[in-house]
Enzyme design. Structure first.
Site, PDB file in Angstrom:
ATOM      1  N   ASP A 365      -1.613 -27.487  16.966  1.00  0.00           N
ATOM      2  CA  ASP A 365      -0.320 -27.343  18.158  1.00  0.00           C
ATOM      3  C   ASP A 365      -1.545 -25.641  18.570  1.00  0.00           C
ATOM      4  O   ASP A 365      -1.380 -24.590  18.969  1.00  0.00           O
ATOM      5  CB  ASP A 365       0.928 -26.809  17.291  1.00  0.00           C
ATOM      6  CG  ASP A 365       1.682 -27.330  17.777  1.00  0.00           C
ATOM      7  OD1 ASP A 365       1.743 -28.786  18.062  1.00  0.00           O
ATOM      8  OD2 ASP A 365       2.847 -26.807  17.330  1.00  0.00           O
ATOM      9  N   ASP A 386      -0.914 -32.721  18.781  1.00  0.00           N
ATOM     10  CA  ASP A 386       0.309 -31.936  19.683  1.00  0.00           C
ATOM     11  C   ASP A 386      -0.986 -31.004  19.901  1.00  0.00           C
ATOM     12  O   ASP A 386      -0.382 -29.904  20.271  1.00  0.00           O
ATOM     13  CB  ASP A 386       1.193 -32.145  19.172  1.00  0.00           C
ATOM     14  CG  ASP A 386       2.027 -33.252  18.790  1.00  0.00           C
ATOM     15  OD1 ASP A 386       1.610 -33.811  19.334  1.00  0.00           O
ATOM     16  OD2 ASP A 386       3.356 -32.521  18.383  1.00  0.00           O
TER      17      ASP A 386
END
Length: 547
Positions: A365, A386
């Protein structure tokens, strides 16, 4: 160029009063105003909530005008948002709500404040812009961001406890149903450029197209600095220096000193050095510009993480909520490490944000492109899982997207886009980028699977165009989320890519995956996807306006 002939009332009339609507079964109990409201509402995601919001208009016999219905729906959303604000203001008192993660309640308060502010702006845009497609595109961007705010807040409340929690969840649901209905009723932006004749202008700087909110002295600075920040006059900026030779020794001090709600660019020159601080640029700090000495010498660093109890939203080293933010020649990093799970380096939930020649480094992230319209040019972005995620409308051009070696047993995935409804004008577009592996990942690529993206939510949307894809990317290209949902509702596209990882013969065969043609790809250019010709020229950063 905006389509001056565009008329909201006319288009909405066509949308809602087609022959199929006229054939709608006649109900003797409905007067003409109720019939019109029913026709309007049956096209929305929540028809019952929509009809309830229009009861006042019907009861006082306001003429059945689609524009008035849309504005009434928005006014209802604003009214319900006010009730939710009151609930949130009392949250946390006498243990009526206990946070499960640090910052989750403040996240909710901040995000809902942004929603309320942009609901008012949406109403104003629609009232003033019935003939202006760009203003209507602004309203759609605002409402799309509001729906993203709801999701983020409810995620934070999942781990909370206390008697106020169910009331908050109910109030959120009620308020945002009306926002969702309003967004679905707004017409989508019509194409501003003919893809067959528009072409592509490389390294384009439209320095003559400054928005009204960029003042003349900023024009001069931005024009002068187009080939290097060193040409600006330091007397017109705030100077941050870690060694004490500037106006401030921390970036946070300079942000605090900057005027609120500025229509001028607020220029902050950050000298080389390491700035170990978590920086928050709130909604009222507008048009902040951070200019570093280079991404190899000017560093902003932090180490907050979900592993240490923070929300993903609150973990950011640099968090941007102020509209018009620009940054160039700076490195932003989160050093928490992969074992700390989600740890954001940069979070952006602000409109008209652009970064140029920056490095954004982390693991899971890394870059939270949360909401609104964003642009990244010639940036290097590093991560594992991600590491580009969120629900902004965001375009990356000429960037190096570099996957790093994850922890044992993990795979790498670049994007996790979280579009939640098909009405939201959001997604990730990568154009002319290089998708690469770090040296240690490349040497382990036979053991570690790597993917371009996976769908965080049902209508996830990501495209990769005209980019180099190295061989470490798995032949399938894309990965499922846990459980494999959204494979027929997502939109994943590839167009005219190159490199050993760009072959599509082994790509996933999901209904939502597309080998795009020229016209489909054109929809994801900076001009079309983030209305770039209306604001990117004011940044001085280069951009390509087509394919």
């Amino acid at each position: 160029m905006a389509l001056s002939s565009f008329n909201l009332s006319s288009l909405l009339f066509l949308l809602f009063f087609t022959p199929s609507v006229f054939s709608y079964s006649y109900q003797p109990s409905l007067n003409p105003h109720e019939t019109s409201a029913t026709s309007f509402c049956k096209n929305t995601p929540y028809p019952d909530a929509c009809f309830t919001s229009l009861k006042l208009s019907i009861s006082i016999n306001i003429s059945p005008n689609i524009l008035s219905f849309l504005l009434q729906t928005l006014q209802t959303a604003l009214s319900e948002a006010g009730k939710l604000t009151d609930l949130l203001s009392g949250a946390g008192v006498s243990n009526n709500l206990v946070e499960g993660q640090r910052g989750s309640l403040q996240d909710c308060k901040d995000l809902h404040h942004i929603t309320s502010s942009f609901l008012k702006r949406s109403i104003s845009k629609i009232q003033d812009g019935v003939n202006d497609s760009r203003k209507l595109a602004d309203a759609r961007a605002y409402l799309s961001a509001a729906l993203t705010n709801k999701i983020t807040c409810l995620e934070g409340l999942e781990s909370a406890s206390g008697p106020l929690k169910p009331k908050l969840v109910t109030s959120f649901t009620t308020t945002y149903k009306h926002i969702s209905n309003s967004l679905s009723a707004l017409p989508k932006q019509r194409r501003t450029t003919n893809p067959k004749t528009g072409g592509n202008t490389k390294n384009r700087r439209l320095l003559g197209l400054f928005p009204d909110w960029v003042y003349k002295k900023d024009h001069r600075f931005l024009e002068d600095s187009s080939d290097g920040y060193d040409e600006y006059d330091p007397s017109e900026s705030l100077v941050v220096a870690a060694d004490g030779t500037g106006n401030f020794s921390t970036i946070n001090e300079a942000i605090s000193f900057a005027p609120n709600m500025s229509n001028d660019r607020v220029l902050i020159y950050v000298k080389e050095g390491v700035y170990d601080e978590n920086i928050d640029i709130p909604i009222y700090k507008t048009n902040i510009v951070l200019i570093g000495d280079g991404s190899d010498v000017t560093f902003i660093t932090g180490n907050r993480s979900v592993g240490d109890g923070w929300t993903t939203f609150r973990s950011a080293t640099l968090a941007v909520s102020g509209e018009g933010f620009l940054a160039r020649d700076i490195m932003i990093t989160n050093t928490a490490g992969p074992e700390k799970h989600q740890a954001v380096a940069l979070r952006v939930n602000a409109d008209f944000v652009a970064l140029y020649r920056c490095v954004i480094d982390g693991y899971q992230d890394t870059l939270y492109t949360h909401s609104f319209r964003q642009f990244y040019r010639e940036c290097d972005i590093y991560g594992t899982i991600d590491y580009i995620f969120g629900n902004a409308a965001v375009v990356f051009q000429g960037c190096n997207i570099v996957s790093k070696l994850p922890m044992p047993g993990q795979f790498t995935v670049i994007t996790a886009q979280s579009r939640d409804t098909q009405d939201e004008d959001t997604g990730i577009s990568m154009q002319n980028c290089s998708i690469l592996a770090s040296e240690d990942l490349f040497n382990s690529s036979n053991k570690v699977k790597s993917y371009l993206g996976r769908p965080w939510r049902e209508f996830s949307r990501t495209v990769v165009m005209e980019s180099y894809i190295d061989e470490f990317i798995d032949g399938s290209g894309w990965s499922k989320w846990n459980g494999g949902e959204a494979l027929d509702t997502l939109y994943y596209g590839e167009y005219n890519n190159n490199g050993p990882g760009s072959e599509t013969v082994k790509r996933v065969n999901w209904p939502g995956f597309h080998i795009m043609g020229y016209e489909d790809a054109f929809n994801f250019t900076a001009t079309e996807f983030i209305t770039g010709d209306g604001w990117l020229g004011s940044t001085s950063f280069p951009y390509d306006n087509g394919i």
